[in-house]
Design a protein around this motif. Sequence first.
Motif, PDB file in Angstrom:
ATOM      1  N   ALA A 198       5.755  -2.921 -16.744  1.00 12.72           N
ATOM      2  CA  ALA A 198       7.165  -2.815 -17.116  1.00 12.72           C
ATOM      3  C   ALA A 198       7.795  -1.504 -16.674  1.00 12.72           C
ATOM      4  N   ASP A 199       6.972  -0.460 -16.499  1.00 12.10           N
ATOM      5  CA  ASP A 199       7.493   0.858 -16.124  1.00 12.10           C
ATOM      6  C   ASP A 199       7.621   1.046 -14.619  1.00 12.10           C
ATOM      7  N   ALA A 200       7.010   0.141 -13.856  1.00 13.01           N
ATOM      8  CA  ALA A 200       6.928   0.330 -12.410  1.00 13.01           C
ATOM      9  C   ALA A 200       8.289   0.467 -11.715  1.00 13.01           C
ATOM     10  N   PRO A 201       9.303  -0.375 -12.017  1.00 15.58           N
ATOM     11  CA  PRO A 201      10.572  -0.237 -11.283  1.00 15.58           C
ATOM     12  C   PRO A 201      11.226   1.137 -11.439  1.00 15.58           C
ATOM     13  N   GLN A 202      11.271   1.668 -12.658  1.00 18.42           N
ATOM     14  CA  GLN A 202      11.903   2.975 -12.877  1.00 18.42           C
ATOM     15  C   GLN A 202      11.116   4.092 -12.197  1.00 18.42           C
ATOM     16  N   ILE A 203       9.794   4.047 -12.318  1.00 15.99           N
ATOM     17  CA  ILE A 203       8.961   5.082 -11.699  1.00 15.99           C
ATOM     18  C   ILE A 203       9.040   4.980 -10.183  1.00 15.99           C
ATOM     19  N   ARG A 204       9.119   3.761  -9.667  1.00 19.60           N
ATOM     20  CA  ARG A 204       9.241   3.580  -8.229  1.00 19.60           C
ATOM     21  C   ARG A 204      10.489   4.277  -7.694  1.00 19.60           C
ATOM     22  N   PRO A 213       0.817  -1.214   0.000  1.00 20.41           N
ATOM     23  CA  PRO A 213       0.000   0.000   0.000  1.00 20.41           C
ATOM     24  C   PRO A 213       0.859   1.276   0.000  1.00 20.41           C
ATOM     25  N   GLY A 214       1.954   1.255   0.753  1.00 18.73           N
ATOM     26  CA  GLY A 214       2.842   2.421   0.757  1.00 18.73           C
ATOM     27  C   GLY A 214       3.408   2.692  -0.620  1.00 18.73           C
ATOM     28  N   LEU A 215       3.811   1.643  -1.325  1.00 18.08           N
ATOM     29  CA  LEU A 215       4.316   1.800  -2.690  1.00 18.08           C
ATOM     30  C   LEU A 215       3.193   2.243  -3.613  1.00 18.08           C
ATOM     31  N   GLY A 216       2.002   1.714  -3.391  1.00 17.80           N
ATOM     32  CA  GLY A 216       0.860   2.120  -4.209  1.00 17.80           C
ATOM     33  C   GLY A 216       0.560   3.594  -4.087  1.00 17.80           C
ATOM     34  N   LEU A 217       0.738   4.144  -2.876  1.00 22.13           N
ATOM     35  CA  LEU A 217       0.511   5.578  -2.688  1.00 22.13           C
ATOM     36  C   LEU A 217       1.506   6.395  -3.499  1.00 22.13           C
ATOM     37  N   LEU A 218       2.775   5.970  -3.512  1.00 21.61           N
ATOM     38  CA  LEU A 218       3.770   6.668  -4.332  1.00 21.61           C
ATOM     39  C   LEU A 218       3.346   6.680  -5.793  1.00 21.61           C
ATOM     40  N   MET A 219       2.915   5.528  -6.295  1.00 20.75           N
ATOM     41  CA  MET A 219       2.507   5.407  -7.688  1.00 20.75           C
ATOM     42  C   MET A 219       1.244   6.218  -7.964  1.00 20.75           C
ATOM     43  N   TRP A 220       0.367   6.260  -6.988  1.00 24.21           N
ATOM     44  CA  TRP A 220      -0.879   7.027  -7.106  1.00 24.21           C
ATOM     45  C   TRP A 220      -0.559   8.507  -7.320  1.00 24.21           C
ATOM     46  N   VAL A 221       0.249   9.056  -6.432  1.00 32.45           N
ATOM     47  CA  VAL A 221       0.616  10.469  -6.536  1.00 32.45           C
ATOM     48  C   VAL A 221       1.368  10.738  -7.837  1.00 32.45           C
ATOM     49  N   LYS A 222       2.304   9.857  -8.168  1.00 35.97           N
ATOM     50  CA  LYS A 222       3.119  10.057  -9.367  1.00 35.97           C
ATOM     51  C   LYS A 222       2.280   9.965 -10.637  1.00 35.97           C
ATOM     52  N   VAL A 227      -0.806  10.739 -11.021  1.00 33.85           N
ATOM     53  CA  VAL A 227      -1.698  11.898 -11.143  1.00 33.85           C
ATOM     54  C   VAL A 227      -0.915  13.173 -11.429  1.00 33.85           C
ATOM     55  N   TYR A 228       0.216  13.367 -10.745  1.00 39.66           N
ATOM     56  CA  TYR A 228       0.895  14.656 -10.782  1.00 39.66           C
ATOM     57  C   TYR A 228       2.203  14.674 -11.560  1.00 39.66           C
ATOM     58  N   GLY A 229       2.763  13.536 -11.856  1.00 38.60           N
ATOM     59  CA  GLY A 229       3.987  13.514 -12.638  1.00 38.60           C
ATOM     60  C   GLY A 229       5.098  14.340 -12.008  1.00 38.60           C
ATOM     61  N   ASP A 230       5.610  15.323 -12.732  1.00 38.95           N
ATOM     62  CA  ASP A 230       6.717  16.151 -12.241  1.00 38.95           C
ATOM     63  C   ASP A 230       6.319  17.031 -11.064  1.00 38.95           C
ATOM     64  N   GLU A 231       5.029  17.199 -10.812  1.00 34.61           N
ATOM     65  CA  GLU A 231       4.563  17.994  -9.668  1.00 34.61           C
ATOM     66  C   GLU A 231       4.523  17.183  -8.382  1.00 34.61           C
ATOM     67  N   ALA A 232       4.836  15.905  -8.457  1.00 27.37           N
ATOM     68  CA  ALA A 232       4.743  15.044  -7.281  1.00 27.37           C
ATOM     69  C   ALA A 232       5.557  15.549  -6.089  1.00 27.37           C
ATOM     70  N   PRO A 233       6.790  16.050  -6.275  1.00 25.85           N
ATOM     71  CA  PRO A 233       7.540  16.544  -5.112  1.00 25.85           C
ATOM     72  C   PRO A 233       6.798  17.637  -4.344  1.00 25.85           C
ATOM     73  N   ALA A 234       6.113  18.525  -5.071  1.00 27.30           N
ATOM     74  CA  ALA A 234       5.355  19.592  -4.412  1.00 27.30           C
ATOM     75  C   ALA A 234       4.177  19.023  -3.627  1.00 27.30           C
ATOM     76  N   ILE A 235       3.562  17.975  -4.158  1.00 28.67           N
ATOM     77  CA  ILE A 235       2.453  17.330  -3.452  1.00 28.67           C
ATOM     78  C   ILE A 235       2.945  16.719  -2.149  1.00 28.67           C
ATOM     79  N   TRP A 236       4.089  16.042  -2.201  1.00 30.50           N
ATOM     80  CA  TRP A 236       4.632  15.431  -0.985  1.00 30.50           C
ATOM     81  C   TRP A 236       5.059  16.485   0.024  1.00 30.50           C
ATOM     82  N   GLU A 237       5.567  17.590  -0.459  1.00 30.09           N
ATOM     83  CA  GLU A 237       5.931  18.681   0.455  1.00 30.09           C
ATOM     84  C   GLU A 237       4.697  19.181   1.180  1.00 30.09           C
ATOM     85  N   GLY A 238       3.580  19.285   0.438  1.00 25.80           N
ATOM     86  CA  GLY A 238       2.336  19.722   1.061  1.00 25.80           C
ATOM     87  C   GLY A 238       1.780  18.705   2.044  1.00 25.80           C
TER      88      GLY A 238
END
Length: 325
Positions: A306-312, A159-168, A170-181
């Motif tokens: 196939a993309d999951a490891p790199q995005i993770r 589930p923790g990994l799923g949350l990372l993928m969920w945010v990524k 949806v937000y792509g390059d904006e993900a760091p700002a989402i995590w900061e918030g």
Amino acid sequence: MKYLALATGLFAASSALAETPILTIYTYDSFDTEWGPGPAVEAAFEATCDCDLQFVAAGDGASVLARLKLEGARTEADVVLGLDNNLVAAARETGLFAPTTARADYALPIAWEDDTFVPFDWGYFAFVKNADLDAPSDFKALGASDLKVVIQDPRSSTPGLGLLMWVKSVYGDEAPAIWEGLSDNIVTVTKGWSEAYGLFLAGEADMVLSYTTSPAYHLIAEEDASKAAAPFTEGHYLQVEVAAKLANSDVPELADKFLAFMLTDAFQGVISTTNWMYPAVTPAQGLPKGFETLISPDKALMVPLADAPQIREEALAEWLAALSQ
């Protein structure tokens, strides 16, 4: 002669016991509990196999894969049960798994064609809350709120990994700002799901990362309608949980038999009310009453296998940077 007969009988009994094949299955902690699917699955399969099925709980799903990587070809596992779509590619890269003949007409939201990793259930990640809580409907609003949440560590928890993928996703390059918030909203990060959900039930947080199906447990098992999943307009991330056979198993035919059994009513029929997920194959009795009350996401999100490891790796680095500030 009496003692000889006794000794002969004991030898015969011990020989029969020694000849009973053992199927060792690594799984996550909550699967192998008295309230999880483990006991019912074990009893039902042993009734068909003339074998000894032994579950070995090894933490959460990501921890199970980490243990397998450490043990390598020396592992005692014959089957691993509890990896998910975000871990399939990384698991395949280990070379530890072998194809199986187990197949079914899957009742999944996506097409699934894989000869090695066999789905056994699925669901959507969500934040679970008290039903009367006015919760945000997206990550930006959650980060701007003063609500407290508990999440799981993506390095050990699916589930923790799923949350990372969920945010990524949806937000792509904006993900760091989402995590900061979100960093101020996170009360703690637990190793696995059970610890996080326990903290939520103890009142330590307003919401917990779990599944859209989690409220069904409270409704059906406890006759308690006080819990609900918060619907997010951005969509919800899909998890498909899988099992697979280890290539070095000493009982490969028995492992295949279990994977085929996993797709029958005897297994699938207990998933909804023990693992509190959707079954991968619709059982003859259908879904239990109460599941029709659950939220149904308008948009299903999932990173291609196939993309999951790199995005993770990218998402994990962003998450660690935000939470370390």
